[in-house]
Design an enzyme around this catalytic site. Structure first.
Site, mmCIF file in Angstrom:
data_model
loop_
_atom_site.group_PDB
_atom_site.id
_atom_site.type_symbol
_atom_site.label_atom_id
_atom_site.label_comp_id
_atom_site.label_asym_id
_atom_site.label_seq_id
_atom_site.Cartn_x
_atom_site.Cartn_y
_atom_site.Cartn_z
ATOM 1 N N ASP A 52 -42.510 -35.720 10.571
ATOM 2 C CA ASP A 52 -41.956 -35.779 9.216
ATOM 3 C C ASP A 52 -43.094 -35.593 8.218
ATOM 4 O O ASP A 52 -44.242 -35.929 8.491
ATOM 5 C CB ASP A 52 -41.169 -37.065 8.975
ATOM 6 N N GLU A 109 -37.727 -39.847 4.529
ATOM 7 C CA GLU A 109 -37.551 -41.092 3.775
ATOM 8 C C GLU A 109 -36.171 -41.191 3.143
ATOM 9 O O GLU A 109 -35.692 -42.289 2.889
ATOM 10 C CB GLU A 109 -38.631 -41.204 2.682
HETATM 11 ZN ZN ZN Z 1 -42.227 -42.934 7.986
HETATM 12 ZN ZN ZN Z 2 -41.266 -44.459 5.583
#
Ligand code: ZN
Ligand code: ZN
Length: 413
Positions: free
Chosen positions: A82, A143
């Site tokens: 990510d 997130e």
């Molecule tokens: Zn994270």
């Molecule tokens: Zn996070």
């Protein structure tokens, strides 16, 4: 006896370009980008993947990156990183601290991007040692829980093939150099809920002419605590935090509305599904009791699924980490209450293994107050905090965790 995956990983990572990798990490840390705005980060990762010989696609699901290296018959292994940062003002004091005001890599996703960049080079250079297809994915918007689903909806699998297995990892507090693994439930489900309480505003001296939404919201916050304590069986683990309560402008004005936002976290899908109904029922009940002129608005927002590792996949990755880093560096911490979109249902019924890499610098851990591991764990800077500062020395071992873990899933001679 060393397994072929461990032996090969040690060979391929014997000569990692540590200084380059640390530079790459510092550069990402200095330039954090919020969810779905990870343009620069995505470009940097795509550049690294292309340099390693991967065919890449950018802009997937918005700002996602995918890089593929097809290397003969064998499993298709997806490695996910990510990329997004958080709206946090950095307070680490690091020389490479964020240069963007109010935005920070406070969750360590800059480390997550650095690891596949290094692993891609090592695995591509050593491609004669393994067979299969390696799919490196830079995912946006973890997130906000959107990125994984967006990339799949944008044709990730149609374009690059459906993977046989997914691998993911996360930076975590704890003395640098440990590799927590869980062969089952590792992360919890999470759902954001917003409630608007409609009262009837007026002068603070004349409550008889109003319906006070502040008092109603206060009862609501208190009553919501009974969802976990009174409605769930003792054996169920859940957390319900009311993270926001807002109303009013002055001490002598009764406001028209109050806003309450909460975040229930649960460890099973059935309990997760029960939560919004319980919250809705309590919100309606409190507003009815107060005589609110309108029913409350209850909106379910960002939702993360539970993350349940495939036991065989996780056990294989944990075993190779034990071989590469030492058996005493691998342990099972049990499930966490944090959440992830890594196991997003849109990714499909694909076995996966998700794990942690601890990153707290040794001296920070030593100096943290407390005598026991849990005490120190609560005291050191944690993900999402303004002082979260992973140890630079974890950059290269992090690449090694990825190379070795990935090799357990590919065909290794
Ligand atoms: Zn994270
Ligand atoms: Zn996070």
């Amino acid at each position: 006896m060393t397994s072929p995956a461990a032996r090969t990983a040690l060979e391929l990572t014997a000569d990692l370009p540590v200084a380059d990798l640390e530079d790459f990490y510092r550069d990402l840390h200095r330039h954090p980008e919020l969810s779905l705005r990870e343009h620069r980060t995505a470009g940097k990762l795509a550049g690294q993947l292309r340099q390693a010989g991967f065919e890449t696609a950018e802009g997937m699901g918005g700002t996602g990156v995918a890089g593929v290296l097809r290397n003969g018959d064998g499993p298709v292994v997806l490695v996910r990183a990510d990329m997004d940062a958080l709206p946090v003002a950095e307070a680490t004091g690091l020389p490479y601290a964020s240069g963007t005001a109010g935005v920070m890599h406070a969750c360590g996703h800059d480390l997550h991007v650095t690891r596949p960049a290094g692993a891609a080079r090592a695995l591509a250079a050593g491609r004669d040692t393994w067979r299969g297809t390696l799919l490196m994915v830079g995912q946006p918007a973890e997130e906000t829980g959107q990125g994984a689903a967006r990339m799949v909806a944008d044709g990730l699998y149609e374009r690059f093939g459906r993977p046989d297995v997914l691998l993911g990892q996360h930076a975590a507090p704890g003395p640098a150099g440990l590799y927590p693994h869980v062969p089952g439930l590792i992360m919890s489900a999470s759902t954001d809920v917003d409630i608007v309480v409609h009262g009837r505003g007026g002068h603070g001296s004349r409550p008889e002419a109003t319906v006070d939404p502040v008092v109603t919201a206060a009862y609501l916050v208190t009553r919501l605590q009974t969802v976990v304590s009174r409605e769930l069986a003792a054996g169920e683990a859940a957390v319900l935090t009311v993270g926001r309560i807002e109303a009013g402008s002055r001490p002598d004005i009764i406001s028209d509305e109050a806003y309450v936002s909460l975040n229930p976290r649960t460890r099973s899908e059935p309990v997760r599904q029960r939560m919004p109904a319980a919250v809705r029922r309590i919100a309606h009940g409190e507003c009815l009791a107060a005589g609110c002129p309108r029913e409350p608005e209850v909106t379910v927002g960002t939702t993360f699924p539970v993350t349940v590792n495939d036991a065989a996949t996780d056990t294989a990755v944990a075993a190779v980490h034990g071989e590469v880093f030492g058996a005493d560096t691998v342990f099972d911490p049990g499930p966490a209450m944090g959440s992830e979109d890594f196991s997003e249902p849109a990714l499909g019924p694909v076995p996966y293994a998700y794990r942690f890499v601890t990153t707290t610098p040794a001296e920070v851990w030593e100096q943290a107050p407390g005598d026991t591991v849990p005490e120190k764990f609560s005291a050191v800077p944690s993900n999402h905090g303004p002082r979260f500062a992973p140890d630079l020395s974890t950059v290269a071992p992090g690449v090694r965790t990825l190379v070795s873990g990935t090799l357990t899933q590919l065909s290794v001679a």
